[in-house]
Structure formats: structure tokens, C-alpha cells
Scaffold this active site. Structure first.
Site, PDB file in Angstrom:
ATOM      1  N   LEU A  15       8.116   7.610  -2.101  1.00  0.00           N
ATOM      2  CA  LEU A  15       9.402   6.944  -2.270  1.00  0.00           C
ATOM      3  C   LEU A  15       9.149   5.571  -2.891  1.00  0.00           C
ATOM      4  O   LEU A  15       8.827   4.599  -2.209  1.00  0.00           O
ATOM      5  CB  LEU A  15      10.114   6.817  -0.926  1.00  0.00           C
ATOM      6  N   ASP A  16       9.301   5.505  -4.201  1.00  0.00           N
ATOM      7  CA  ASP A  16       8.976   4.291  -4.953  1.00  0.00           C
ATOM      8  C   ASP A  16       9.990   3.183  -4.674  1.00  0.00           C
ATOM      9  O   ASP A  16      11.206   3.409  -4.728  1.00  0.00           O
ATOM     10  CB  ASP A  16       8.968   4.619  -6.449  1.00  0.00           C
ATOM     11  N   ALA A  17       9.481   1.975  -4.384  1.00  0.00           N
ATOM     12  CA  ALA A  17      10.318   0.781  -4.210  1.00  0.00           C
ATOM     13  C   ALA A  17      11.462   1.022  -3.238  1.00  0.00           C
ATOM     14  O   ALA A  17      12.553   0.456  -3.389  1.00  0.00           O
ATOM     15  CB  ALA A  17      10.840   0.314  -5.565  1.00  0.00           C
ATOM     16  N   VAL A  18      11.227   1.841  -2.225  1.00  0.00           N
ATOM     17  CA  VAL A  18      12.308   2.258  -1.332  1.00  0.00           C
ATOM     18  C   VAL A  18      12.907   1.092  -0.551  1.00  0.00           C
ATOM     19  O   VAL A  18      14.077   1.135  -0.152  1.00  0.00           O
ATOM     20  CB  VAL A  18      11.813   3.369  -0.384  1.00  0.00           C
TER      21      VAL A  18
END
Length: 583
Positions: free
Chosen positions: A239-242
Site C-alpha cells: 500500500l504505497d503512501a497509504v
């Protein structure tokens, strides 16, 4: 999908839906979210997975790479990547994180234009599935923002539903002074739309426009995209830059309660999926904030150990593990069903925020100066008071190991190997950036060509050149990959290195030694993993580390027998020893 008991999936999801979307019909939205992840023809488990330690083992280790880190101008880069994995990583690493492999406009893949396609320059979905059938595959769910050239954003500007409400708008008159910023550009971007002038929120760049999770249609769409990944062989979803996905005017707009609730929703979907899925959060923030994404065993299965890279870097450059020892001694073990992802280098720079409150300003300044001396760059972030602070250091890890605070020296390879061996021994799952495995030096040409600091650590290897180097026993690439592979192979045979095996930090050793004690889950194997972070020759009395008399102890890395009541154990410059009773 049949009737559900009150404590089952449907009930748990509806509770979270009420928390995040209180103004919506929770029963209807719960049903719609479920159908988004499990469309007709797919099924979920009858019972959710219970948190445990069987979803990973000591045999797990990952390589981080771009789909086109290896090119030759003839074959598809994904085919070349698979060839490299098969010929060089088989039996060493069992997993691969292929960084965003979708069409994009900037940030080397993190400004996605089409979430449902593989970038044709790299290959196609069949290539992704082929790699996923042979290696544990991780992909990126870039869910905070999309490219300003995407169809989504084009439809937003033209007022076409549902995308007309997909992006977060604000006003220049709003109080945005508290917003936590990872960059220095203006937060808002002015755009013309069919409804007039609007200002959209751009956390990372004006080409990366933030979506608006206050609209549940956004969450539905990303659940559909998650399903697409799973159907194509992905088993670890990053989960990128969540941390930034939920915004509220007048707040810091990071780590919001709704953000954690959305992660819990995604964990729920993962735990009830028929496929064995692992959810990994990417939150490059101070340590306490990062650990919050474990939740109560109900958010991420794994989190990046973001404090590790700057602290290992400081230890190797200073020749003392003082700060690393103190920090590691205070780190909690991962909760049951959770694990750390340990690394020193990735496609991004070496984040400095996770070292806040651990390294002093003087220590941080010394690290920054050394990185500059070794050809690196420093990227800044904006502060609420209008000032700036270091956000990340841009340099290849191998170049960063060129010397110490005293300057370059002859120990680069040994220092580099010690830094990676230390990471292999820690509680958690190790991950290695391809350019670390290949002893890649700073890509100055790539940096100058692109004008972006991160390009210094995103070299593209011409495959024939790389193969020639790997076949040359005198090359740095051959020496490093061979020794890294040897040590990883040793590691994956030790039950004491299970990601959740007991870990205790050895506080009593010389500060130039970073030592931990690991014990297998069945308490049968003990490993004293001790790493010299200095160029000095050091000695350790066997009694100092409580080797049990009557057992045969051996250093797994050197093969030497270690006697509990024998002579002092000698550590040469940057030497590492894994001393075990079950060699």
C-alpha cells in the site's frame, strides 16, 4: 454468499464502513464493497485466517526491482528479469517486488495512467503471471494519487461521473499550515474544469493528483484493482503512501483514523481471500507512527522497518552501533500474525524522518556530509513554519559504504557485506534492492540526464554488460552477489531466523559490535548473530554471550568451531559471525 453470523466478515466490514462513511447506508455499501473485491465467479473463504506465524518462514527473502532494471534493447525487460531471477536468484531469494509496472508519466511508475494495463515497454500480464507462478510476487497499489494525464483525471476535469468526484479539492484560502509534507512544492494545483477553476491536492508532485477517499466509489475502484492484482498472481500487496490517503482541512492529514480503518478493511479482505495474501504498508515516517500500522493485529501483516536504513548507515559510517543498539533494544517484537520487512536500500532514498528522535542533529549532519562526500544528494521536505528539513538521502547503498566519517578507505566491500548481513539476522523478512545485490555505484549519468535525485539509485543494467561482470571473478558485481547469495542460503536453512523467532539485543558488548540472540520457535536452535561495524579487530569472551557449555557451537559464516570456555572470539574489520548450536 449465504447468511452470515454477527461476528463474521460481513458484520466486521459493516462496523468499519460505519466508521469511515457514517452518512452512507452501511448495509448497502458493505455489500457493494464486497462485490467489488469478489465479483461474480470468485469466492471467499468460509472463515477468515487467524493471525499466526505460518504465512512466512526463514526461507523467505525478497528482491526489490523495477521491471526494467535490466534491459538489452531486444527482449522484453520482464523476460530479462525472469531470466536473471532463474539463473542467479533461484535457491537464494524466493520473492520479488516488481515496482509499478503500469503505464505512467513520472516518478518512475508512481504516477499511474492506467491501473489495468502493464506498461507495454516492459511486457504484459502474461509476463507478470509467469514470474508470479515461480516467485512470491509483490506489487504496488498506488492508492493515494494518480497521474494528471490519466483517464481518471481527464474525466474529472470534463465532469464525467464517477470521476468528477474522484479527486480531493481545497481552496487556497483554507488553513493548510498543519499538513505534513514530504515535498517542498506548493500543495495545491490550480486546474480548469467544466465546472470552473478548481484546486486539487498534490502530496507528492503536481503530476500526482490525490484521490478523495471520502467518496466510497474511490475505495470500490481500488478494491477492484486489488482483485486484478490477485488474479494475476500477486500475493503481497504494498500500500504505497497509504498514510496520506485521508485528508481533512485544518489537520495534519496523515495517519487519520479513517486511514487506519480503511487499512483494516483491506486486511479483512486479504484475510478472507481464498488466495494467501499479505498486506504491506509503506509509511516512511518516525518509528512510533510506522508501527501503528500493525494496528491490533488487524491492519498490515507487515510494515517496512524504516528506521533501520538510517541507523545502519550511521553505524557503518561512524564505526559505532550505539544508536542502533539502543533503538533495537527498545523495538517491540512484531505481534502474532505480523512481521517486519527489513531492508537498507530501495528505489527511494534513505529516509531520514524515521531517525528523528534517535539520531541527534549532529549525528544526522555527519551522515549527510559523508553521503555528499561519497557523491550522494539530499532531498528536502517542507515544514509547517515554511522551513525545510532533510527528507531522504539519495545514493546507492554500495557507494554509501565507500568509507566512514574519516573518508574513503579500502573496506568498501567488507563494510557493505556487514551492513547486509546484519539485516539478514534481524527479526523479520529481509528484502534487498537489486542495485545492492549488484554492488551498483551512483548513476551520475542518470542523475544528470533526468535532473531527479532519485535517479542516482535507479540504474538500468545492459544485460550483456551485467552478465560479463557477473562472470568476471574480480568484478565487484561477482564478488558481492556471490557472497550475498552464500549468506542468504545459509540464513534460509536456520529455524532461528524465522521472521517471528525470539530476538534479544545484546547490550553488554562493545559498541562497535551489533549483536542479537535469536531462538527458533521450538526453542531448539540458538543463534548469536554478532556484527563488527568498525574497521577495528575486536575480541569477545565466549562467556560474555552465555554460550551453553556441553553443546557444540559453530560460526555458520566461517565454519569455525567456537568453544564456550575457549579463547576469545576474534572479529576482524567488519566481520560477522552467526554462532549457533545447530550448525
Amino acid at each position: 454468499m449465504g447468511s452470515e453470523k454477527p461476528s463474521s466478515f460481513q458484520h466486521k466490514l459493516e462496523v468499519l464502513v460505519r466508521q469511515v462513511y457514517p452518512e452512507h447506508d452501511s448495509a448497502a455499501l458493505t455489500r457493494e464493497l464486497t462485490e467489488a473485491f469478489w465479483p461474480e465467479g470468485t469466492e471467499r473463504r468460509k472463515r477468515g485466517r487467524v493471525p499466526g506465524n505460518r504465512q512466512w518462514s526463514e526461507r523467505d527473502a525478497l528482491m526489490i526491482t523495477y521491471g526494467n532494471s535490466i534491459v538489452d534493447g531486444q527482449y522484453k525487460p520482464l523476460d530479462l528479469l525472469r531470466d536473471f531471477l532463474e539463473n542467479h536468484m533461484r535457491g537464494v531469494l524466493n520473492g520479488v517486488h516488481i515496482l509499478p509496472f503500469f503505464p505512467y508519466t513520472s516518478d518512475d511508475g508512481f504516477a499511474v495512467t492506467d491501473y489495468r494495463a502493464v506498461n507495454p515497454i516492459l511486457g504484459d500480464w502474461a509476463d507478470i503471471r509467469r514470474i508470479g507462478s515461480e516467485f512470491l510476487l509483490m506489487s504496488d497499489l498506488v492508492l493515494n494519487h494518480v497521474s494528471s494525464s490519466s483517464t481518471w483525471f481527464s474525466d474529472y476535469r470534463q465532469g464525467h461521473p464517477p470521476f468528477d468526484k474522484f479527486f480531493f479539492e481545497a481552496s487556497p484560502e483554507d488553513d493548510l499550515s498543519e499538513v505534513v509534507r514530504p515535498r517542498t512544492h506548493p500543495l495545491l494545483r490550480e486546474v480548469e474544469t467544466s465546472r470552473g477553476t478548481r484546486h486539487v491536492w498534490c502530496t507528492f508532485s503536481h503530476d500526482q493528483v490525490d484521490v478523495d477517499f471520502r467518496n466510497p466509489e474511490v475505495l470500490k475502484e481500488f478494491l477492484r484493482i486489488m482483485r486484478l492484482h490477485v488474479e494475476n498472481g500477486v500475493r503481497i500487496i504494498r500500500l504505497d503512501a497509504v498514510a496520506f490517503i485521508w485528508k481533512e482541512i485544518g489537520t495534519k492529514s496523515i495517519h487519520m483514523p479513517q486511514t487506519h480503518a480503511i487499512v483494516r478493511m483491506m486486511r479483512l479482505f486479504a484475510d478472507w481471500a481464498a488466495e494467501p495474501l499479505i498486506l504491506l504498508t509503506e509509511t516512511n515516517v518516525p518509528n512510533r507512527e510506522n508501527l501503528s500500522y500493525f494496528g491490533n493485529r488487524n491492519e498490515a501483516h507487515a510494515v517496512y522497518n524504516f528506521s533501520l536504513p538510517p541507523l545502519v548507515l550511521h553505524a557503518m559510517l561512524s564505526g559505532t552501533a550505539e544508536h542502533l543498539i539502543r533503538w533495537q533494544g527498545g523495538m517491540p517484537p512484531a505481534q502474532l500474525g505480523c512481521a517486519y520487512l527489513n531492508f537498507t536500500s530501495s528505489h527511494d532514498g534513505i529516509g531520514m524522518r524515521p531517525a528523528e528522535g534517535i539520531l541527534s542533529p549532529e549525528d544526522t549532519g555527519a551522515v549527510i556530509q559523508a553521503v555528499k562526500d561519497f557523491g550522494g544528494r539530499v532531498s528536502m521536505r517542507a515544514l509547517p513554519d515554511g522551513g525545510e528539513a532533510p527528507y531522504e538521502l539519495n545514493i546507492t547503498w554500495f557507494s554509501a559504504m565507500a568509507g566512514t566519517f574519516a573518508g574513503p578507505d579500502e573496506h568498501q566491500v567488507a563494510r557493505f557485506l556487514a551492513s547486509q548481513t546484519l539485516v539478514m539476522a534481524l527479526e523479520g523478512i529481509p528484502a534487498f534492492y537489486i542495485h545492492s545485490l549488484l554492488a551498483c555505484r551512483n548513476d551520475v549519468e542518470g542523475l544528470e540526464k533526468s535532473g531527479h535525485n532519485r535517479a542516482i539509485n535507479r540504474h538500468r543494467w545492459e544485460y550483456s554488460d551485467l552478465q560479463a561482470r557477473l562472470e568476471d571473478p574480480t568484478s565487484e558485481q561477482h564478488i558481492v552477489l556471490e557472497e550475498m547469495s552464500r549468506r542468504i542460503r545459509i540464513r534460509r536453512r536456520q529455524r532461528g531466523f524465522h521472521p517471528n523467532a525470539t530476538q534479544f539485543t545484546l547490550q553488554q558488548l562493545d559498541d562497535r559490535l551489533f549483536g542479537i540472540w535469536r531462538q527458533s520457535l521450538d526453542r531448539d536452535q540458538s543463534i548469536f548473530a554478532i556484527h563488527n561495524v568498525s574497521g577495528d579487530t575486536l575480541e569477545v569472551d565466549p562467556l560474555e554471550i552465555n554460550l551453553i557449555d556441553g553443546e557444540d557451537w559453530v560460526d555458520l559464516l566461517s565454519g569455525e568451531q567456537i568453544h564456550p570456555e575457549g579463547d576469545p572470539i576474534v572479529f576482524g574489520p567488519y566481520q560477522c559471525r552467526w554462532i549457533t548450536n545447530r550448525g
